[in-house]
Design a protein around this motif. Structure first.
Motif, short mmCIF file in Angstrom:
data_model
loop_
_atom_site.label_atom_id
_atom_site.label_comp_id
_atom_site.label_asym_id
_atom_site.label_seq_id
_atom_site.Cartn_x
_atom_site.Cartn_y
_atom_site.Cartn_z
N VAL A 160 0.81 -1.21 0.00
CA VAL A 160 0.00 0.00 0.00
C VAL A 160 0.85 1.27 0.00
CG1 VAL A 160 -2.03 -1.00 1.05
CG2 VAL A 160 -0.23 -0.09 2.50
N GLY A 161 2.14 1.13 0.05
CA GLY A 161 2.99 2.30 -0.10
C GLY A 161 3.11 3.16 1.14
N VAL A 162 3.05 2.54 2.28
CA VAL A 162 3.34 3.28 3.50
C VAL A 162 4.43 2.55 4.27
CG1 VAL A 162 1.23 4.59 3.91
CG2 VAL A 162 1.28 2.18 4.50
N GLY A 163 5.31 3.33 4.87
CA GLY A 163 6.32 2.77 5.75
C GLY A 163 7.34 1.90 5.05
N GLN A 164 7.69 0.83 5.73
CA GLN A 164 8.81 0.00 5.30
C GLN A 164 8.38 -1.14 4.38
OE1 GLN A 164 12.24 0.26 6.09
NE2 GLN A 164 11.44 2.29 6.48
N SER A 165 7.09 -1.25 4.08
CA SER A 165 6.65 -2.45 3.37
C SER A 165 7.22 -2.54 1.95
CB SER A 165 5.13 -2.54 3.35
OG SER A 165 4.57 -1.33 2.99
N GLU A 166 7.57 -1.37 1.36
CA GLU A 166 8.17 -1.42 0.02
C GLU A 166 9.49 -2.17 0.04
OE1 GLU A 166 7.53 1.35 1.59
OE2 GLU A 166 5.95 2.40 0.49
N THR A 167 10.28 -1.92 1.08
CA THR A 167 11.57 -2.59 1.18
C THR A 167 11.36 -4.10 1.33
OG1 THR A 167 12.22 -0.64 2.41
CG2 THR A 167 13.80 -2.43 2.35
N ALA A 168 10.34 -4.46 2.10
CA ALA A 168 10.04 -5.89 2.27
C ALA A 168 9.65 -6.52 0.94
CB ALA A 168 8.92 -6.07 3.29
N VAL A 169 8.83 -5.82 0.16
CA VAL A 169 8.40 -6.34 -1.13
C VAL A 169 9.59 -6.42 -2.09
CG1 VAL A 169 6.99 -5.89 -3.18
CG2 VAL A 169 6.02 -5.60 -0.92
N HIS A 170 10.41 -5.40 -2.07
CA HIS A 170 11.60 -5.39 -2.92
C HIS A 170 12.49 -6.59 -2.58
CE1 HIS A 170 15.73 -3.93 -4.02
NE2 HIS A 170 15.08 -3.77 -5.15
N GLY A 171 12.55 -6.92 -1.29
CA GLY A 171 13.40 -8.02 -0.85
C GLY A 171 12.90 -9.40 -1.24
N MET A 172 11.71 -9.49 -1.76
CA MET A 172 11.21 -10.82 -2.14
C MET A 172 10.77 -10.90 -3.60
SD MET A 172 7.50 -11.17 -0.29
CE MET A 172 8.05 -10.84 1.37
N THR A 173 11.11 -9.87 -4.37
CA THR A 173 10.69 -9.90 -5.78
C THR A 173 11.89 -9.74 -6.72
OG1 THR A 173 10.17 -7.54 -5.58
CG2 THR A 173 8.33 -9.07 -5.41
N ASP A 174 11.64 -10.05 -8.01
CA ASP A 174 12.70 -9.95 -9.02
C ASP A 174 12.69 -8.57 -9.69
OD1 ASP A 174 13.19 -12.79 -8.75
OD2 ASP A 174 11.33 -13.07 -9.90
N PHE A 175 11.50 -7.99 -9.76
CA PHE A 175 11.33 -6.74 -10.52
C PHE A 175 10.45 -5.82 -9.69
CE2 PHE A 175 9.50 -3.95 -13.73
CZ PHE A 175 10.53 -3.76 -14.64
N PHE A 176 10.86 -4.56 -9.59
CA PHE A 176 10.14 -3.64 -8.71
C PHE A 176 9.55 -2.49 -9.52
CE2 PHE A 176 10.00 -0.45 -5.19
CZ PHE A 176 9.20 -1.17 -4.32
N LEU A 177 8.24 -2.40 -9.47
CA LEU A 177 7.50 -1.43 -10.29
C LEU A 177 6.89 -0.36 -9.39
CD1 LEU A 177 6.39 -1.08 -13.22
CD2 LEU A 177 4.42 -2.42 -12.49
N LEU A 178 7.18 0.88 -9.73
CA LEU A 178 6.66 1.99 -8.92
C LEU A 178 5.63 2.76 -9.74
CD1 LEU A 178 6.93 3.80 -6.39
CD2 LEU A 178 8.91 4.87 -7.47
N LEU A 179 4.43 2.86 -9.22
CA LEU A 179 3.39 3.65 -9.90
C LEU A 179 3.41 5.07 -9.33
CD1 LEU A 179 0.19 1.39 -10.18
CD2 LEU A 179 2.02 1.72 -11.83
N MET A 180 3.38 6.03 -10.21
CA MET A 180 3.43 7.43 -9.76
C MET A 180 2.34 8.23 -10.47
SD MET A 180 6.20 7.74 -7.78
CE MET A 180 7.10 9.25 -7.85
N LEU A 181 2.13 9.45 -9.98
CA LEU A 181 1.19 10.36 -10.63
C LEU A 181 1.95 11.58 -11.13
CD1 LEU A 181 -1.65 10.35 -7.98
CD2 LEU A 181 -1.68 9.23 -10.21
#
Ligand code: GDP
Length: 334
Positions: A160-181
């Motif tokens: 959901v894009g709050v706090g540290q969860s992005e780092t956790a997701v990055h740590g378990m995936t091959d490709f990291f996609l960031l959606l922006m406006l």
């Protein structure tokens, strides 16, 4: 921790066979075991994960993040539908450590991905709840392995894009996609520099209607911003594109870039190297989580903490001394 065995549990063999046969009902029930904190379930979960391990891993794991409202659900639905059309089986998992506190209000209140949810080739599982991000991400990681063993070859892990969860997701995936406006500053979007730095691809979403020109400008800005970062170990230079999830524009391009990335990292050896590295890290995360549970779950420790908190407030003991004393007592219990 409660230690009773719920009546509706199957044998580990039934779960393992069901998962390997791609049985979605059994898969869901097995994930419930993974998410459970009951002692009996934890043992069962370990057995299941160990048995399906050789059948896992054959997927591309994609992390997707962006602030609430950027269009993640909408994007994932059209992206998922596109992938299914291409013949893939897609599993969508989410990491949302806040879901327990907010009772799932961020992800739970709206009807999400209605079209995708009904497809046999798609499997959507909302976040496990938990007190710690480490706990939630360990469970999501194991859920991912189960989905792979059940035949899902594209795993989308959303945060959901709050706090540290992005780092956790990055740590378990091959490709990291960031959606922006477009048009909203990075600060406004709550996207910290560190998160931008992790991105393999930035997609400016909502590039439709009056927003097209702004989105093109944002694309150039982000392209420049990404160039400043040092080259990643993967050898991949992050790309920026625009998309409209609602109008289904720019979706296939995202997949094309992911395929290009996969080809590169397969060839240069980074794919395997990164996965191995993630596995080692995962072991340490598990240890850290177990240690925390062992410590804070102890009744004795809880009592001591309660007493010391009061003593600290009354200036009877220093925080450092209190911590030291608790740790000394804890060590004696081994
Ligand atoms: P999430 O909170 O990141 O999951 O965002 P949602 O997918 O729920 O989308 C938030 C709002 O943005 C919804 O009202 C969507 O209809 C809208 N939205 C999502 N994608 C697009 C898009 O590509 N273009 C436009 N104009 N609106 C979009």
């Amino acid at each position: 921790m409660k230690n009773y065995k719920p009546k509706n549990r199957l044998t580990s063999k039934a779960y393992i066979d069901g998962i390997l046969n791609g049985d979605r009902v059994i898969l869901s029930r097995a994930i419930t075991i993974i998410e459970s904190n009951l002692v009996g379930d934890k043992i069962l979960a370990k057995e299941i994960v160990q048995a399906i391990l050789p059948s896992s891993g054959k997927s591309i794991r994609i992390g997707i993040t962006g602030v609430p409202g950027v269009g993640k659900s909408t994007f994932i639905e059209v992206f998922g539908l596109y992938l299914v059309k291409q013949g893939h089986k897609v599993a969508i998992l989410s990491i949302d450590p806040s879901s327990q506190r907010s009772r799932g209000s961020i992800l739970g209140d709206k009807t999400r991905m209605e079209e995708l949810a009904v497809l046999q080739e798609a499997y959507i599982r909302p976040s496990a709840s938990g007190d710690t991000l480490g706990g939630v991400s360990n469970k999501t990681g194991e859920t991912m392995l189960l989905c792979e063993a059940a035949g899902y070859d594209v795993i989308l892990i959303e945060t959901v894009g709050v706090g540290q969860s992005e780092t956790a997701v990055h740590g378990m995936t091959d490709f990291f996609l960031l959606l922006m406006l477009a048009g909203a500053g990075d600060e406004l979007q709550g996207i910290k520099k560190g998160i931008m730095e992790m991105a393999d691809m930035v997609v400016i979403n909502k590039a439709d209607g009056d927003n097209i020109r702004m989105s093109q400008m944002a694309k150039l800005q982000y392209q420049n911003a990404l160039h400043i970062f040092p080259q990643s170990d993967s050898g991949w230079s992050p790309v920026v594109s625009t998309a409209s999830a609602i109008k289904n524009i720019g979706i296939s391009n995202v997949w094309d870039e992911i395929l290009k990335f996969k080809k590169l990292v397969d060839e240069n050896g980074y794919f395997l190297k990164n996965r191995n590295h993630q596995q080692i890290k995962w072991m340490y995360n598990n240890i850290n989580d177990e240690l925390k549970q062992l410590f804070y779950g102890s009744k004795n420790i809880k009592n001591q903490l309660y007493t010391f908190e009061k003593e600290i407030m009354n200036a009877k003991i220093s925080p450092v001394k209190a911590a030291q004393q608790i740790m000394e007592d804890f060590k004696k219990s081994f």
